[in-house]
Design a protein around this motif. Structure first.
Motif, PDB file in Angstrom:
ATOM      1  N   ILE A 243      -1.435  -1.775  -4.286  1.00 48.22           N
ATOM      2  CA  ILE A 243      -0.432  -1.386  -3.477  1.00 48.22           C
ATOM      3  C   ILE A 243      -0.622   0.048  -3.103  1.00 48.22           C
ATOM      4  N   GLU A 244      -0.098   0.502  -1.960  1.00 51.13           N
ATOM      5  CA  GLU A 244       0.112   2.054  -1.606  1.00 51.13           C
ATOM      6  C   GLU A 244       1.771   2.389  -1.610  1.00 51.13           C
TER       7      GLU A 244
ATOM      8  N   ARG B 158       4.067   5.486  -0.476  1.00 49.94           N
ATOM      9  CA  ARG B 158       3.981   6.614   0.549  1.00 49.94           C
ATOM     10  C   ARG B 158       5.478   7.075   0.750  1.00 49.94           C
TER      11      ARG B 158
ATOM     12  N   VAL C 242       8.110   3.987   0.904  1.00 48.12           N
ATOM     13  CA  VAL C 242       7.849   2.732   1.408  1.00 48.12           C
ATOM     14  C   VAL C 242       6.769   2.219   0.256  1.00 48.12           C
ATOM     15  N   VAL C 243       6.709   0.839  -0.047  1.00 50.56           N
ATOM     16  CA  VAL C 243       5.497   0.146  -0.851  1.00 50.56           C
ATOM     17  C   VAL C 243       4.860  -0.634   0.135  1.00 50.56           C
ATOM     18  N   ASN C 244       3.712  -0.605   0.180  1.00 44.17           N
ATOM     19  CA  ASN C 244       2.908  -1.681   1.133  1.00 44.17           C
ATOM     20  C   ASN C 244       1.547  -2.196   0.389  1.00 44.17           C
ATOM     21  N   LYS C 245       1.543  -3.356   0.401  1.00 37.34           N
ATOM     22  CA  LYS C 245       0.526  -4.093  -0.280  1.00 37.34           C
ATOM     23  C   LYS C 245      -0.799  -4.001   0.481  1.00 37.34           C
ATOM     24  N   MET C 246      -1.933  -3.621  -0.151  1.00 32.02           N
ATOM     25  CA  MET C 246      -3.189  -3.544   0.557  1.00 32.02           C
ATOM     26  C   MET C 246      -3.431  -4.991   1.212  1.00 32.02           C
ATOM     27  N   ASN C 247      -3.405  -5.818   0.419  1.00 33.14           N
ATOM     28  CA  ASN C 247      -3.801  -7.170   0.849  1.00 33.14           C
ATOM     29  C   ASN C 247      -2.664  -8.286   0.217  1.00 33.14           C
ATOM     30  N   GLU C 248      -2.107  -9.032   0.943  1.00 26.50           N
ATOM     31  CA  GLU C 248      -1.154 -10.265   0.321  1.00 26.50           C
ATOM     32  C   GLU C 248      -1.711 -11.019  -0.461  1.00 26.50           C
TER      33      GLU C 248
ATOM     34  N   THR D 114       8.199  -8.835  -4.051  1.00 26.06           N
ATOM     35  CA  THR D 114       8.952  -7.792  -3.163  1.00 26.06           C
ATOM     36  C   THR D 114       9.284  -6.612  -3.857  1.00 26.06           C
ATOM     37  N   TYR D 115       9.505  -5.731  -3.346  1.00 26.10           N
ATOM     38  CA  TYR D 115      10.016  -4.273  -3.846  1.00 26.10           C
ATOM     39  C   TYR D 115      11.104  -3.756  -3.244  1.00 26.10           C
TER      40      TYR D 115
END
Length: 294
Positions: free
Chosen positions: A172-173, A175, A186-192, A200-201
């Motif tokens: 996850i990233e 930012r 925000v929290v983004n997954k690198m790859n689902e 979920t976050y």
């Protein structure tokens, strides 16, 4: 014996008999009246402990299981009994009285003899005690008196789960976006596909942030994943410090040549390539006929 004296004695006996009879009748009437009052004001005892579910569901995996409040108490059965005590009452009155009873009911929990707020993080072998109580004590509408109750049982049969690290920074990233004082996280997954389950976050109070602020990021397993697959989270929450938010320029004079070039590059596509003037001596940047405050 004098006949007159005999008559006097008979009269006294009759008078005493009548007086005693009146007393007896009065006593009997009083007892009957008391019985009628007692019966009309007596309350049916309701044992709240009778309405625990016979098979309380413990969901999750060993060491991470939980019991939801709605899963262990049978309000319908309680209300069915109360309804039998309300003959002659309207449905609306009965429903309102039932709502009052339900609002009065609360529960307390113990795990292995220790009081807890919620039933979670449960493991095989845990001894659970759930107590039920009513602040109402007595319902005048139902003429019912409520007695507290409890149930006890041991947690058994939980399977071993699979741990998932929802905060693995290789997957996850996290930012911080926006300007200092106006930022968000925000929290983004690198790859689902990096996670075997839906995660979920949730970030509360996630607006108007400035550098140095701290937010709590909570990870949650989707309902489908937790119901049909035996996974649990290594961590459910982390505290994150806000950083790298851009500083806000108070006027155009605060912009460097590099800043203005970046601004120009960002604005050009939206202005159809028409870029006429940067007003260095004002607090505005002028693009053709449009004026953008900076």
């Amino acid at each position: 014996m004098n006949f007159e004296d005999t008559n006097k004695e008979k009269k006294v006996d009759i008078n005493n008999f009548l007086k005693n009879k009146k007393v007896i009748i009065g006593v009997v009437a009083a007892v009957i009246l008391l019985l009628i009052i007692a019966l009309s004001t007596s309350a049916t005892k309701i044992d709240l402990g009778k309405y625990f579910s016979s098979n309380i569901e413990v969901s999750g995996v060993d060491g991470h299981a939980k019991i939801e409040e709605g899963d262990f108490y049978d309000y319908d059965a309680l209300f069915d009994e109360l309804t039998t005590l309300a003959s002659g009452k309207s449905i609306g009155e009965v429903l309102n009285a039932q709502d009052e009873v339900e609002r009065s009911i609360s529960f307390s929990y113990s795990v292995n003899g220790k009081k807890v707020e919620v039933l979670e993080k449960l493991s095989n072998g845990d001894e659970i005690t759930i107590e039920v109580m009513s602040s109402l004590k007595k319902s005048e509408f139902f003429k019912a008196k409520f007695n507290n109750g409890q149930t006890k049982f041991k947690v058994e049969g939980l399977e071993k789960g699979i741990e998932v690290d929802a905060f693995d920074l290789s997957k996850i990233e996290i930012r911080c976006l926006g300007a200092n004082g106006y930022g968000r996280v925000v929290v983004n997954k690198m790859n689902e596909d990096d996670f075997p389950i839906d995660i979920t976050y949730v970030i509360e109070d996630n607006e108007g942030l400035k550098n140095g602020d701290k937010v709590t990021i909570e990870a949650q397993i989707g309902d489908y994943s937790s119901s049909f697959e035996q996974y649990y989270l290594k961590k459910e929450k982390i505290e994150y410090e806000v950083k790298d938010l851009l500083e806000v320029a108070k006027s155009a004079k605060d912009f460097t040549t590099s800043d203005l070039e970046k601004l120009k590059s960002a604005a050009m596509p939206k202005m159809n390539g028409k870029f006429f003037l940067i007003a260095h001596n004002t607090d505005q940047v002028v693009f053709d006929s449009m004026i953008l405050s900076v």
